[in-house]
Motif scaffolding. Structure first.
Motif, short mmCIF file in Angstrom:
data_model
loop_
_atom_site.label_atom_id
_atom_site.label_comp_id
_atom_site.label_asym_id
_atom_site.label_seq_id
_atom_site.Cartn_x
_atom_site.Cartn_y
_atom_site.Cartn_z
N TRP A 143 82.34 -76.15 42.89
CA TRP A 143 81.83 -74.55 43.61
C TRP A 143 80.72 -74.78 44.02
CZ3 TRP A 143 83.53 -69.28 42.41
CH2 TRP A 143 84.33 -69.51 41.15
N CYS A 144 80.96 -73.19 45.59
CA CYS A 144 79.96 -73.83 46.40
C CYS A 144 79.13 -71.91 46.59
CB CYS A 144 80.39 -74.29 47.63
SG CYS A 144 79.49 -74.14 48.96
N PHE A 145 77.90 -72.23 47.40
CA PHE A 145 77.42 -71.16 46.85
C PHE A 145 75.96 -70.84 47.90
CE2 PHE A 145 73.72 -68.66 45.92
CZ PHE A 145 74.04 -66.84 45.21
N MET A 146 76.18 -69.56 48.58
CA MET A 146 74.98 -69.79 49.90
C MET A 146 75.32 -67.86 49.79
SD MET A 146 77.28 -70.37 53.34
CE MET A 146 78.41 -69.09 54.24
N HIS A 147 73.49 -67.55 50.13
CA HIS A 147 73.09 -66.54 49.85
C HIS A 147 72.29 -65.57 50.47
CE1 HIS A 147 69.15 -64.83 47.96
NE2 HIS A 147 70.30 -63.42 47.69
N ASN A 148 72.23 -64.46 51.15
CA ASN A 148 71.01 -64.11 52.01
C ASN A 148 70.52 -62.86 51.54
OD1 ASN A 148 69.25 -63.11 54.84
ND2 ASN A 148 71.77 -62.05 55.01
N GLY A 149 69.47 -62.98 51.06
CA GLY A 149 68.10 -62.56 50.40
C GLY A 149 67.25 -62.25 50.16
N VAL A 196 66.15 -56.50 44.42
CA VAL A 196 66.74 -57.14 44.98
C VAL A 196 68.41 -57.09 45.94
CG1 VAL A 196 68.75 -58.62 43.93
CG2 VAL A 196 67.34 -58.22 42.72
N ARG A 197 68.03 -57.73 46.73
CA ARG A 197 68.67 -57.63 48.28
C ARG A 197 69.58 -59.20 48.21
NH1 ARG A 197 64.13 -55.17 51.85
NH2 ARG A 197 64.06 -53.31 51.26
N PHE A 198 70.70 -58.48 48.25
CA PHE A 198 71.70 -59.38 48.19
C PHE A 198 73.09 -60.18 48.73
CE2 PHE A 198 75.21 -61.58 45.60
CZ PHE A 198 74.72 -62.77 44.59
N THR A 199 73.68 -60.61 49.55
CA THR A 199 74.67 -61.07 50.16
C THR A 199 75.01 -62.19 49.73
OG1 THR A 199 73.92 -59.48 51.53
CG2 THR A 199 76.05 -60.38 52.33
N ALA A 200 75.96 -62.34 49.71
CA ALA A 200 76.12 -63.77 49.32
C ALA A 200 77.47 -63.95 49.08
CB ALA A 200 75.68 -64.82 47.66
N VAL A 204 79.92 -60.86 47.77
CA VAL A 204 79.31 -59.83 47.56
C VAL A 204 78.29 -59.39 48.32
CG1 VAL A 204 77.06 -58.56 45.69
CG2 VAL A 204 79.57 -59.99 45.24
N ARG A 205 78.17 -58.08 48.94
CA ARG A 205 76.89 -57.51 49.26
C ARG A 205 76.40 -55.69 48.43
NH1 ARG A 205 76.72 -53.42 55.08
NH2 ARG A 205 74.54 -53.39 54.94
N TYR A 206 75.30 -56.28 47.85
CA TYR A 206 74.72 -55.27 47.52
C TYR A 206 73.03 -55.50 47.46
CZ TYR A 206 72.10 -53.53 42.99
OH TYR A 206 72.01 -53.22 41.87
N ALA A 207 72.69 -53.95 47.15
CA ALA A 207 71.16 -54.53 46.97
C ALA A 207 70.25 -53.07 46.03
CB ALA A 207 69.94 -53.80 47.95
N THR A 208 69.42 -52.58 45.33
CA THR A 208 68.99 -51.91 44.44
C THR A 208 68.35 -50.81 45.15
OG1 THR A 208 66.77 -53.00 44.36
CG2 THR A 208 68.54 -52.93 42.90
N ASP A 209 67.86 -51.12 46.68
CA ASP A 209 67.21 -50.45 47.78
C ASP A 209 68.42 -49.81 48.60
OD1 ASP A 209 67.29 -52.30 49.10
OD2 ASP A 209 65.21 -52.26 49.22
N PHE A 210 69.64 -50.37 47.97
CA PHE A 210 70.49 -49.89 49.33
C PHE A 210 70.34 -50.18 50.81
CE2 PHE A 210 70.85 -46.64 46.29
CZ PHE A 210 71.65 -46.57 45.72
N LYS A 211 69.80 -51.73 51.05
CA LYS A 211 69.21 -51.97 51.75
C LYS A 211 69.96 -53.60 52.18
CE LYS A 211 65.33 -49.36 52.79
NZ LYS A 211 63.84 -48.80 53.34
#
Length: 269
Positions: A107-113, A183-187, A198-205
């Motif tokens: 598995w390989c993973f990268m993240h922005n947030g 949580v701001r999460f685009t991975a 996945v693109r997701y954020a608790t504050d919709f940003k």
């Protein structure tokens, strides 16, 4: 905020995303246009799949624009599935172990947030890991810890479900310890067969995410921001979405943390 690019399809050279386009990932490392910070100079990394199940990887703490080896590697390596990342540090120092992509098994993973108040959440998050996964943690970022938690919560068997469970856990923990959750999460992540995002954020940003077809063989790239000015080519993936790129092409679906799914199911029942 970091910038990243990923691809799945017929084999192409890494340079087609990393260095050749007008707004390539290397260009974005010092001149990003759709991020809070234009410069992403706290290291970089590329991971690619070839003949073996586990990916190859090259990372360094140099800015992507100043590493001559990166352009050379990108020009020579062809792969049907690869992930590339340039880092703007928010959690964790500038060191190689903190540079994305992160790898465990195949598995390989990268993240922005980011996770707000990560310093207060880190230790209880780590206690959820098995000994094996805890010992697989080499860096100090929230991104790597999210990845390992997703492995703990079943990434191998249900990739999107494991991310959903992980983010739900992080939000519950944050509300319990701090009274709030941000949580701001685009991975992007992969097992070497399919590419997920996945693109997701608790504050919709949530940090941005775009998709476009590439080449003649049904391949797709997923990126933090478009690699060129061909506006009609790029589709922005909405906040609250999951993407799967597989042999069936590109598919999108709604995405929510597990707690929200359970609440929606209970209210509709």
């Amino acid at each position: 905020m970091c910038r990243w690019a990923a691809y799945r399809g017929d084999p192409i050279y890494l340079e087609e995303l990393v260095s050749s386009p007008a707004h390539s990932l290397i260009e974005q490392s010092h001149c990003a246009t759709r991020a809070k910070t234009a410069t992403n100079g706290d290291g970089f990394g590329v991971a690619w799949y070839g003949d073996r199940p586990d990916p190859g990887r090259y990372r360094d703490i140099l800015p992507a624009w100043s590493d001559c080896n990166l352009k050379s590697i990108a020009r020579q390596i062809r792969s049907p599935l690869f992930l590339a990342h340039v880092r703007a540090a928010t959690n964790g120092g500038t060191r190689r172990d903190n540079c994305h992509p992160f790898i465990h098994e195949n598995w390989c993973f990268m993240h922005n947030g980011q996770i707000a108040d990560f310093d207060r959440l880190r230790r209880p998050m780590e206690t959820m890991l098995s000994d094996e996964l805890f010992n697989a943690r080499f860096g100090s970022t929230d991104s790597e810890l999210i990845f390992l938690l997703a492995m703990q919560f079943g990434l191998r068997d249900n990739p999107l479900g494991a991310i959903s469970e992980t983010l739900a856990f992080v939000e519950r923990l944050s509300r319990h310890l701090t009274g709030d959750a941000l949580v701001r999460f685009t991975a992007a992540f992969s097992d070497g067969k399919s590419l997920y995002a996945v693109r997701y954020a608790t504050d919709f940003k949530a940090p941005t995410l775009y998709a476009a077809p590439i080449g003649q063989g049904g391949g797709y790239c997923l990126v933090s921001e478009p690699l060129n000015d061909e506006a009609d080519t790029w589709v922005e993936i909405p906040d609250g979405s999951a993407v799967i790129v597989s042999e069936n092409g590109l598919e999108t679906a709604l995405f929510k943390p597990a707690d929200q799914i359970e609440a929606s199911t209970a209210s509709s029942g």
